[in-house]
Each structure stands twice: as C-alpha cells, then as structure tokens.
Design a protein around this motif. Structure first.
Motif, PDB file in Angstrom:
ATOM      1  N   TYR A  84      36.504  -2.091 -29.940  1.00 56.76           N
ATOM      2  CA  TYR A  84      35.381  -2.993 -29.636  1.00 56.76           C
ATOM      3  C   TYR A  84      34.053  -2.427 -30.123  1.00 56.76           C
TER       4      TYR A  84
ATOM      5  N   LYS B 110      35.684  -7.888 -25.960  1.00 59.64           N
ATOM      6  CA  LYS B 110      34.679  -7.392 -25.018  1.00 59.64           C
ATOM      7  C   LYS B 110      35.217  -7.403 -23.591  1.00 59.64           C
ATOM      8  N   ILE B 111      35.833  -8.506 -23.204  1.00 55.92           N
ATOM      9  CA  ILE B 111      36.354  -8.625 -21.836  1.00 55.92           C
ATOM     10  C   ILE B 111      37.449  -7.591 -21.591  1.00 55.92           C
ATOM     11  N   LEU B 112      38.327  -7.404 -22.564  1.00 61.44           N
ATOM     12  CA  LEU B 112      39.387  -6.398 -22.419  1.00 61.44           C
ATOM     13  C   LEU B 112      38.804  -4.988 -22.281  1.00 61.44           C
ATOM     14  N   SER B 113      37.830  -4.672 -23.118  1.00 64.34           N
ATOM     15  CA  SER B 113      37.206  -3.351 -23.064  1.00 64.34           C
ATOM     16  C   SER B 113      36.589  -3.090 -21.700  1.00 64.34           C
ATOM     17  N   TYR B 114      35.817  -4.046 -21.223  1.00 65.97           N
ATOM     18  CA  TYR B 114      35.154  -3.869 -19.933  1.00 65.97           C
ATOM     19  C   TYR B 114      36.150  -3.901 -18.776  1.00 65.97           C
ATOM     20  N   SER B 115      37.246  -4.636 -18.933  1.00 64.06           N
ATOM     21  CA  SER B 115      38.235  -4.699 -17.849  1.00 64.06           C
ATOM     22  C   SER B 115      38.972  -3.372 -17.686  1.00 64.06           C
TER      23      SER B 115
END
Length: 138
Positions: free
Chosen positions: A128, A2-7
């Motif tokens: 994701y 999730k963090i990678l996708s949003y980053s």
C-alpha cells in the motif's frame, strides 16, 4: 488496499500497546504462564531476576514502538522516512520470529498466528505504501 492495510495495522498497534504495557508494568508472570507454559518461580533467583529484567525491558520497547506507531500513524503512511523506519522495525520482529523457528524449532500455534498475522500486515502495508517510498524525497 488502504482498508486492508489499516485493518491489520490498528490491531497490531493496539496489541503492541496492550501487551507491551501489560508485560512491562502490570503482570509479566501471566505472560510466562500463558505464552511459555513456564512457572517463573521454578527458576533460581539469578535467572528469575535477570529474565524478568530483560522481559520487562523488551516489553517496554514493544510499548514504545506501539506509542510511536499510534502517534505517527499519518506519517507512517505518508512520509518515506517514517514508513521505512516502521517497516524495518516491524520486519525485524518478523525476521526474529522466523529465525527462532529455524534455530530453536516450531513455536506453538499462538506464536505462529502472531508471526503470520504480522507478516500479512507487513506485506499489505509495504504494498500500500510502495508509492510513497519512491515519490517522496524525505
């Protein structure tokens, strides 16, 4: 994931908004010098006018996609139809860059960076959000 996708998602969307608005409404001349090493003043009037008309139009669409993406972020990450639409639009841009690389030749480093950054973000978001495309009925 999730963090990678949003980053990757948020910088991409912010760049869509800034570059789209800038190129459509503020200073497309700067873009031609920076991105294409082109002085638009060297073009004949017919080419100059039509090139800028089309460029501003495409940048306005880019801005519009950025608005869609920021306004519907939650839906893009939770609703199948929004997710697929987002991935198709973003993927189309990536495919267009790849096609240009094949047909027109190798772009400069900045264009390559954009393409690989967009592709990385697309892959991360695709992975994701994989479950929502098969779990949700919409």
């Amino acid at each position: 994931m999730k963090i990678l996708s949003y980053s990757f998602y948020y910088p991409y969307v912010v760049l869509l908004l800034i570059a789209g608005f800038w190129g459509a409404f503020i200073n497309p001349y700067f873009d031609f010098n920076l991105l294409f090493d082109l002085d638009p003043q060297t073009l004949a009037d017919y080419g100059y006018i039509n090139l800028f008309s089309q460029y501003r139009f495409l940048r306005a669409l880019e801005f519009g996609f950025g608005l869609f993406s920021i306004l519907y972020t939650r839906m893009i990450f939770t609703k199948k139809s929004f997710n697929i639409l987002f991935l198709v639009i973003m993927g189309s841009g990536i495919l267009a860059r790849v096609m240009s690389w094949i047909v027109e030749g190798t772009p400069n480093g900045l264009m390559q960076f954009f393409m690989f950054h967009e592709l990385t973000g697309w892959i991360l978001i695709f992975i994701y959000t994989f479950k929502i495309r098969y779990k949700n009925a919409d």
